[in-house]
Scaffold this active site. Sequence first.
Site, PDB file in Angstrom:
ATOM      1  N   ARG A  34       0.910  -1.105   0.108  1.00 42.13           N
ATOM      2  CA  ARG A  34       0.138  -0.006  -0.035  1.00 42.13           C
ATOM      3  C   ARG A  34       0.828   1.199   0.031  1.00 42.13           C
ATOM      4  O   ARG A  34       0.290   2.208  -0.668  1.00 42.13           O
ATOM      5  CB  ARG A  34      -1.003   0.032   1.153  1.00 42.13           C
ATOM      6  N   LYS A 219     -20.042 -17.942  -0.244  1.00 36.22           N
ATOM      7  CA  LYS A 219     -21.491 -17.781  -0.059  1.00 36.22           C
ATOM      8  C   LYS A 219     -22.260 -16.912  -1.204  1.00 36.22           C
ATOM      9  O   LYS A 219     -21.676 -15.456  -1.544  1.00 36.22           O
ATOM     10  CB  LYS A 219     -21.814 -17.368   1.514  1.00 36.22           C
ATOM     11  N   GLY A 375     -10.545  -8.858  -2.419  1.00 36.89           N
ATOM     12  CA  GLY A 375     -10.262  -9.755  -1.567  1.00 36.89           C
ATOM     13  C   GLY A 375      -9.454 -11.010  -2.124  1.00 36.89           C
ATOM     14  O   GLY A 375      -8.494 -10.646  -2.565  1.00 36.89           O
ATOM     15  N   GLY A 398     -13.146  -3.864  -0.005  1.00 36.01           N
ATOM     16  CA  GLY A 398     -14.461  -3.384  -0.063  1.00 36.01           C
ATOM     17  C   GLY A 398     -15.119  -2.475  -1.080  1.00 36.01           C
ATOM     18  O   GLY A 398     -15.846  -2.291  -1.499  1.00 36.01           O
TER      19      GLY A 398
HETATM   20  P1  AMP Z   1     -15.511 -14.941  -0.444  1.00 36.66           P
HETATM   21  O1  AMP Z   1     -14.762 -14.206   0.888  1.00 36.66           O
HETATM   22  O2  AMP Z   1     -17.051 -15.016   0.025  1.00 36.66           O
HETATM   23  O3  AMP Z   1     -15.219 -14.256  -1.588  1.00 36.66           O
HETATM   24  O4  AMP Z   1     -15.022 -16.615  -0.275  1.00 36.66           O
HETATM   25  C1  AMP Z   1     -13.727 -16.871  -0.397  1.00 36.66           C
HETATM   26  C2  AMP Z   1     -13.295 -17.875   0.212  1.00 36.66           C
HETATM   27  O5  AMP Z   1     -14.432 -19.016  -0.252  1.00 36.66           O
HETATM   28  C3  AMP Z   1     -11.965 -18.669   0.013  1.00 36.66           C
HETATM   29  O6  AMP Z   1     -11.368 -18.720   1.340  1.00 36.66           O
HETATM   30  C4  AMP Z   1     -12.311 -19.695  -0.367  1.00 36.66           C
HETATM   31  O7  AMP Z   1     -11.469 -20.775   0.069  1.00 36.66           O
HETATM   32  C5  AMP Z   1     -13.837 -20.236   0.107  1.00 36.66           C
HETATM   33  N1  AMP Z   1     -14.307 -21.112  -0.984  1.00 36.66           N
HETATM   34  C6  AMP Z   1     -14.370 -21.483  -2.447  1.00 36.66           C
HETATM   35  N2  AMP Z   1     -14.961 -22.254  -2.887  1.00 36.66           N
HETATM   36  C7  AMP Z   1     -15.259 -23.084  -1.628  1.00 36.66           C
HETATM   37  C8  AMP Z   1     -15.806 -24.272  -1.401  1.00 36.66           C
HETATM   38  N3  AMP Z   1     -16.479 -25.065  -2.634  1.00 36.66           N
HETATM   39  N4  AMP Z   1     -16.237 -24.517  -0.138  1.00 36.66           N
HETATM   40  C9  AMP Z   1     -15.708 -23.945   0.983  1.00 36.66           C
HETATM   41  N5  AMP Z   1     -15.434 -22.755   0.853  1.00 36.66           N
HETATM   42  C10 AMP Z   1     -14.948 -22.326  -0.539  1.00 36.66           C
END
Ligand code: AMP
Length: 417
Positions: A34, A219, A375, A398
């Site tokens: 940064r 999610k 992220g 974010g």
């Molecule tokens: P997010 O913060 O929602 O963008 O999610 C990123 C995270 O999702 C990463 O740490 C991944 O390890 C996790 N992730 C991706 N695919 C899967 C999966 N099939 N099952 C569990 N975690 C997952």
Amino acid sequence: MTLDQFNFAGKKAFVRVDFNVPLNESFEITDDTRIRAALPTLKKILADGGRLIIASHMGRPKKNPDPKYSLKHILPHVSECLGVDVKFADDCQKAQDAVAALKDGEALLLENLRFYAEEEGKPRGLAEDASDEEKKAAKKVVKESQKAFTKVLADYADCYVNDAFGTAHRAHASTALIADYFDTDHKMFGYLMEKEVRAVDKVMNDIHRPFVAIMGGSKVSTKIEIIENLLGKVDTLILGGGMTYTFMKAMGGTVGNSICEEDKLDLALDIMRQAEEKGVKLVLPIDSKVADAFDNDANTQFCLSKEIPDGWEGLDIGPKSMEAFADAIRGAKTILWNGPTGVFEMENFMAGSRAVADAIVEATAKGAFSLVGGGDSVACINKFGLADKVSYVSTGGGALLEAIEGKVLPGIAAIQK
Ligand code: AMP
């Protein structure tokens, strides 16, 4: 006004940067990305003969002062990077003398802005059981004193430069409110912010088609606003990662132990319906790499994503999905990637994300504009060593996500108005 058009000679410039760098227990910087990202802006102002007032936050201090979060820890490194002996103001609200003493080509770093609650405009020290009335009253007090706080900062300078994209989604004193004290000829983006704004504009407004977005992550609930906004813009939406098992279940599939949001099944069906109505091609995984535990060394097999046996969980996409994803990406002219298609942190479940990254690199080499951000996809592209083979990797987690949700970012709007 742009940074390149402005001659800073003899001018005091208040530059908001994002020096919120990680420190170890000995207060040493563990990643200075940064700081390096803001250097072109800071160096241009010094080279012009400007008087630099550098302002930033670090961490989440709860009091004033909070030595753990002092920007003094990073002062030597900032001096080294800039090649000048940067001075330091122990209190960002009492820096009048230090500012007055600045000469052309000199720089001053202000102490952490967030030592003051007024920077964020959020009350501090409220009792946990404070009533809504008390919270409201405390908020009113801090909002009132925020005006005076902001004016003190604005009074230091002749012009305002915002180069902190990471906080552009916050309407804080130094990121947005301060801009009201400067007319359009005296406020501008820094180079980093300019690049971020341009990159976002290319995927939100200046779209070359086909536009393919790849959304991954764990999610669907955390990505819903982005997905809905993208459905109005993209030609193809590829979904990968944990979120897709909610879709599989919603379509009547079995997902074993895969991550699945039971209360979002209707939402998944609704997204599919919206995609159809809008003529967006929705690409979901066909097959998955499933494991019998959430562990890099678990037993694995490939199976259809909608037919995952009991006791198994999908941790990455399978080879058929990789091929389908890559095919869709290869033909794109505009690409946005947010979120891995599997648990890329584990060696055995990163192949899907790697296939996506490779296809993006290929399309970029053929002239597509590709933006990677928000992220984990940044960590992912860095892990693969491919960051310099895509068009742009965003520095703002974010802030980028809010921008692609279609929100107006206060830090950007404040400069443009
Ligand atoms: P997010 O913060 O929602 O963008 O999610 C990123 C995270 O999702 C990463 O740490 C991944 O390890 C996790 N992730 C991706 N695919 C899967 C999966 N099939 N099952 C569990 N975690 C997952």
